[in-house]
Design a protein around this motif. Structure first.
Motif, PDB file in Angstrom:
ATOM      1  N   LEU A  11     -30.807  41.520   6.747  1.00 38.01           N
ATOM      2  CA  LEU A  11     -31.326  40.451   5.865  1.00 38.01           C
ATOM      3  C   LEU A  11     -32.796  40.201   6.199  1.00 38.01           C
ATOM      4  N   ASN A  12     -33.086  40.170   7.492  1.00 37.64           N
ATOM      5  CA  ASN A  12     -34.479  39.945   7.918  1.00 37.64           C
ATOM      6  C   ASN A  12     -35.396  41.065   7.480  1.00 37.64           C
ATOM      7  N   ILE A  18     -40.014  42.714   1.594  1.00 42.36           N
ATOM      8  CA  ILE A  18     -40.366  42.119   0.294  1.00 42.36           C
ATOM      9  C   ILE A  18     -41.563  41.186   0.452  1.00 42.36           C
ATOM     10  N   ARG A  19     -41.632  40.505   1.588  1.00 44.68           N
ATOM     11  CA  ARG A  19     -42.761  39.592   1.818  1.00 44.68           C
ATOM     12  C   ARG A  19     -44.102  40.352   1.814  1.00 44.68           C
ATOM     13  N   GLU A  23     -47.265  39.921  -0.828  1.00 44.79           N
ATOM     14  CA  GLU A  23     -48.687  39.706  -0.478  1.00 44.79           C
ATOM     15  C   GLU A  23     -49.586  40.740  -1.157  1.00 44.79           C
ATOM     16  N   VAL A  24     -49.066  41.976  -1.271  1.00 46.32           N
ATOM     17  CA  VAL A  24     -49.846  43.013  -1.972  1.00 46.32           C
ATOM     18  C   VAL A  24     -50.065  42.572  -3.423  1.00 46.32           C
ATOM     19  N   ALA A  25     -48.966  42.102  -4.057  1.00 51.94           N
ATOM     20  CA  ALA A  25     -49.079  41.674  -5.463  1.00 51.94           C
ATOM     21  C   ALA A  25     -50.033  40.484  -5.592  1.00 51.94           C
ATOM     22  N   ARG A  26     -49.972  39.603  -4.632  1.00 47.97           N
ATOM     23  CA  ARG A  26     -50.781  38.378  -4.708  1.00 47.97           C
ATOM     24  C   ARG A  26     -52.260  38.630  -4.412  1.00 47.97           C
ATOM     25  N   LEU A  41     -37.183  37.477  -5.722  1.00 43.14           N
ATOM     26  CA  LEU A  41     -36.280  38.431  -5.072  1.00 43.14           C
ATOM     27  C   LEU A  41     -36.028  38.019  -3.618  1.00 43.14           C
ATOM     28  N   ARG A  42     -37.068  37.544  -2.963  1.00 44.02           N
ATOM     29  CA  ARG A  42     -36.927  37.110  -1.561  1.00 44.02           C
ATOM     30  C   ARG A  42     -35.973  35.908  -1.477  1.00 44.02           C
TER      31      ARG A  42
END
Ligand SMILES: Cc1ncc(COP(=O)(O)OP(=O)(O)O)c(N)n1
Ligand SMILES: Cc1nc(C(=O)O)sc1CCOP(=O)(O)O
Ligand SMILES: [Mg+2]
Length: 342
Positions: A11-12, A18-19, A23-26, A41-42
């Motif tokens: 899970l981690n 995904i985190r 950040e890449v998308a942001r 999704l996160r």
């Protein structure tokens, strides 16, 4: 108890992967839609955790986890695309583990983990497409055996990379594999040092061995679809000598076209007849989203004409390596392209 630990670790890992993509998308892509989808999704992964009967945290034992250390593979990232590929893979693998061990612990999480994994495949494709389209092919410099034959050219190439070349292609025809690997690696390191995208001509195997940013293939090289299949996430360019080859190549999924020769060239002996600039205009009118890079006989005098016809960039050899000052030629070509695009 060990199943809870497996679920906890995965899970981690899924959330962490995904985190990073979030950040890449942001920050790198400044893409709000993708950023929000990763965030959703996160949170969805968080919901999977909450839905479990027990709490995986109760069983966490990081101190005694033998898989804590970073592998050298985890530490090596050369560019944004590699960051995306590695983290998407990490999250997808974790979700797959959740699906498998969920079956032993709580079958209810299985369909949700699977749903999350498939969502991530789609998002990864979108991010990679955006990263690919951000690669700058405006001034694409190719090598030729006639020039890359003396030690002094290494200095020349580095000067060109410093002065405005945006993409570089290692193009060698009469050399053996070992020499190509040595030269190719040296060129790749220079390109990395100067932030220039690095391509290998003709040879998928060499492109893969050098972990190039992409491979360029012609009509008589390995088929585009084969190269795309074996070099996923990389930029695969295709040569087109006329309108029909251009259309076919775009429909087959070429990331860009190397269209030419636009004008007569004496650099490539087996070049097709020149196709002129109107082909660029026609292709760009129909397919504005595929970059068209004009090649063949382009110099300082002709560059404005091809850019005004709609070319996204130019690929050159003699206009640079045949110039008295290659670095100055690069600088002037770049300035002319920028003006012609205004
Ligand atoms: C950017 C770019 N465009 C066209 C070519 C030519 O490729 P090809 O037709 O396969 O010819 P060779 O370069 O292999 O002689 C290219 N290399 N790059
Ligand atoms: C490598 C190559 N490919 C071409 C094609 O038409 O596909 S023309 C060409 C040679 C480009 O060299 P110059 O800038 O010196 O004309
Ligand atoms: Mg070729």
């Amino acid at each position: 108890m060990e199943i809870y630990r497996i679920i906890d670790v995965n899970l981690n890992r899924a959330r962490e992967g995904i985190r990073v993509l979030e950040e890449v998308a942001r920050f790198s892509l400044a893409n709000r839609k993708l950023f929000e989808e990763f965030k959703r999704l996160r949170h969805f992964i968080k919901e999977i955790e909450k839905s479990l009967a027990g709490n995986p945290l109760w069983y966490r034992d990081a101190q005694n986890d033998p898989g804590q250390e970073l592998s050298s593979e985890e530490m090596a990232r050369n560019n944004l695309r590699e960051v995306v590929l590695a983290n998407a893979k990490r999250a997808q693998e974790s979700m797959r583990v959740l699906e498998e061990f969920g079956k032993l612990l709580d079958a209810a999480i299985v369909p949700n983990a699977k749903k999350a994994r498939f969502l991530l495949y789609d998002l990864e494709r979108e991010v990679l497409a955006l990263i690919k389209s951000a690669v700058d092919l405006t001034l694409y410099l190719l090598t030729d055996d006639a020039y890359l034959n003396e030690e002094k050219f290494w200095r020349v190439i580095e000067d060109c990379l410093k002065n405005g070349v945006t993409a570089f292609q290692y193009r060698a025809k009469g050399k053996k594999g070992a020499e190509m690997y040595r030269e190719g690696m040296r060129l790749k390191e220079l390109c990395e040092k100067h932030g220039v995208s690095y391509f290998v001509n003709d040879r998928l195997d060499l492109g893969m061995a050098l972990n190039a940013d992409g491979v360029h293939v012609g009509q008589e090289d390995l088929p585009l679809e084969v190269v795309k299949k074996h070099f996923p996430g990389k930029i695969i360019g295709l040569s087109a000598t006329n309108y029909e080859e251009g259309i076919t190549g775009i429909k087959a999924g070429a990331d860009y076209l190397g269209l030419g020769p636009i004008f007569p060239t004496s650099t490539k002996e087996d070049a097709a007849p020149p196709c002129g600039v109107e082909v660029i205009r026609k292709l760009k009118e129909e397919f504005p989203n595929t970059p068209v890079i004009a090649i063949g006989g382009i110099d300082k005098e002709k560059v404005s004409e091809v850019i005004r016809a709609g070319a996204d960039g130019i690929a050159v050899i003699s206009a640079v390596f045949g110039a008295e000052s290659p670095a100055k030629a690069v600088y002037e070509l770049r300035e002319t392209i920028i003006k012609a695009k205004e």
